[in-house]
Motif scaffolding. Structure first.
Motif, PDB file in Angstrom:
ATOM      1  N   ASN A   1       0.030  -4.204   1.555  1.00 44.94           N
ATOM      2  CA  ASN A   1      -0.810  -3.691   2.784  1.00 44.94           C
ATOM      3  C   ASN A   1      -2.026  -2.711   2.258  1.00 44.94           C
ATOM      4  OD1 ASN A   1      -1.925  -3.571   5.398  1.00 44.94           O
ATOM      5  ND2 ASN A   1      -1.101  -1.693   5.632  1.00 44.94           N
ATOM      6  N   PRO A   2      -3.224  -3.710   2.027  1.00 40.73           N
ATOM      7  CA  PRO A   2      -3.658  -4.913   2.444  1.00 40.73           C
ATOM      8  C   PRO A   2      -3.542  -5.873   1.359  1.00 40.73           C
ATOM      9  CG  PRO A   2      -5.598  -3.887   1.966  1.00 40.73           C
ATOM     10  CD  PRO A   2      -4.655  -3.042   1.874  1.00 40.73           C
TER      11      PRO A   2
ATOM     12  N   ASP B   1      -2.670  -3.254  -2.631  1.00 45.64           N
ATOM     13  CA  ASP B   1      -1.918  -1.884  -2.590  1.00 45.64           C
ATOM     14  C   ASP B   1      -0.521  -2.335  -2.861  1.00 45.64           C
ATOM     15  OD1 ASP B   1      -0.704   0.509  -2.228  1.00 45.64           O
ATOM     16  OD2 ASP B   1      -1.295   0.522   0.052  1.00 45.64           O
TER      17      ASP B   1
END
Ligand code: GDP
Ligand code: MN
Length: 377
Positions: free
Chosen positions: A191-192, A205
């Protein structure tokens, strides 16, 4: 067990999930060298084992040396949710066009592994979960380890309209599942997950947690452990084969058996006290274990009384009583104790304790009552 983003991203890379690359440093000079090598813009990413770094100012895209220096120094000095930033991960910046969310997690209520995917990824995913929960889609694996099922095409189409995107997303999610299962994770999250202006995808991430009950199967992961995030007493207890969890209260506890230990904590609370720890000395306990347990409990200066609650089966109560007496001498224990020892050799145990002016309570309730009272003096 939690690991840092830069470590988790390596696990992603190993299975072929596209990542932007980058390096981790702790000094400004090393950082500048990395940025020069990668070329600006780069992203400075604080490495702390807590979420919400972006919102806390711990993530910053920088375009030149001057910005790099300013933000490197600022981020290095940050405290994020109480944790200092010791390492900064420097990655080539992605020209992000769209942010998605992708995770593999365990649904404890459904007893199943679930893929969680959303086209509304990024730092506001928690908000989305609250305000627009239908934007977060879930795919249950029904006990399988792959998404190779008839249900999949419809699911992926409900999130990605473009056919090429559906194919790429499917590939990334399959690889994320591989990371999850091969490492016995409790969560593996991107995320993301981003798509850039050229249509390329990257994991921007990485969050990976391992299931502590399966970590023994993965000696190769032990080196990833960041001890600065773990309680020193808990580490030592583990090395001594004691199951120990530190808590906030004042009544230190030594119990044998996890079930009895849980019941003991409940009873302390019920009778108005606050436990200082969970401690299960294990099924076949001996005086050495009692001594080790007391050493660890007494390091916690909040402990005002010690409760010993042992149900002797294989464990002999007289062994435990001797352990208590020995520990009181060796450790010069001043903290008052309340003891309940029943089961194998309980009479002998009561005799041993009586000689040292310790009474062995006949019931768990009376032992806990006394421990709570002593802790409040
Ligand atoms: P978190 O806040 O701890 O989840 O940290 P992330 O690594 O997810 O970063 C937070 C946000 O920073 C992301 O959602 C992105 O919007 C942004 N970000 C991270 N990497 C990049 C990048 O390479 N380029 C750009 N433009 N933004 C980025
Ligand atoms: Mn993130």
């Amino acid at each position: 067990m939690k690991i840092h983003e830069y470590q988790a991203i390596q696990l992603f890379k190993n299975v072929g999930i596209p990542t932007p690359g980058g390096e981790t440093v702790s000094t400004l000079d090393d950082g500048l060298a990395v940025a020069k090598r990668l070329g600006f813009p780069v992203v400075l990413k604080s490495q702390v084992l807590v979420g919400g770094r972006g919102k806390a100012g711990g993530i910053k895209v920088v375009n030149n040396d001057v910005e790099f220096k300013e933000h490197f120094i600022r981020i290095r000095a940050l405290k994020i949710k109480g944790y200092s930033v010791e390492k900064i991960f420097i990655v080539p910046a992605v020209d992000i066009k769209k942010e998605f969310y992708a995770a593999v997690a365990i649904d404890n209520i459904k007893s199943d592994v679930v893929l969680i995917v959303s086209a509304e990824g990024g730092v506001d995913i928690e908000e989305t979960a609250k305000k627009n929960p239908q934007a977060i889609k879930k795919f249950y694996l029904n006990g399988q380890k792959t998404i190779d099922t008839a249900r999949w095409p419809e699911f992926v189409k409900s999130i990605f309209s473009d056919e090429a995107d559906q194919k790429i997303a499917t590939g990334v999610l399959q690889k994320l599942l591989a990371v999850f299962f091969t490492n016995d994770c409790s969560i593996a999250e991107i995320n993301p997950l981003v798509k850039d202006a050229k249509g390329q995808w990257f994991a921007a991430d990485a969050k990976v947690n391992f299931d502590d009950n399966a970590i023994f199967r993965h000696v190769e992961l032990e080196s990833l452990r960041d001890l600065s995030y773990e309680d020193a007493d808990e580490i030592e207890a583990k090395n001594l084969n004691l199951s120990f969890v530190k808590m906030d209260g004042t009544v230190g506890c030594i119990v044998n058996g996890a079930g009895l230990a849980m019941a003991t904590l409940d009873t302390i609370k019920l009778l108005g006290g606050e436990p200082a720890n969970f401690l299960d000395v294990g099924g076949s306990s001996n005086s050495a274990k009692v001594l080790n347990a007391l050493k660890i409990i007494l390091r916690n200066k909040n402990v005002k009384s010690i409760l010993v609650n042992i149900f002797g089966g294989i464990t002999r109560c007289d062994d435990i009583a001797n352990g208590i007496i020995e520990a009181r001498k060796q450790l010069n224990i001043q903290v008052p104790m309340s003891v309940r020892l029943i089961g194998t050799n309980e009479k002998e145990a009561a005799e041993i304790l009586k000689r040292e002016n310790i009474i062995s309570h006949p019931t768990m309730r009376s032992a806990v009552e006394e421990a709570v009272k002593l802790a409040k003096r």
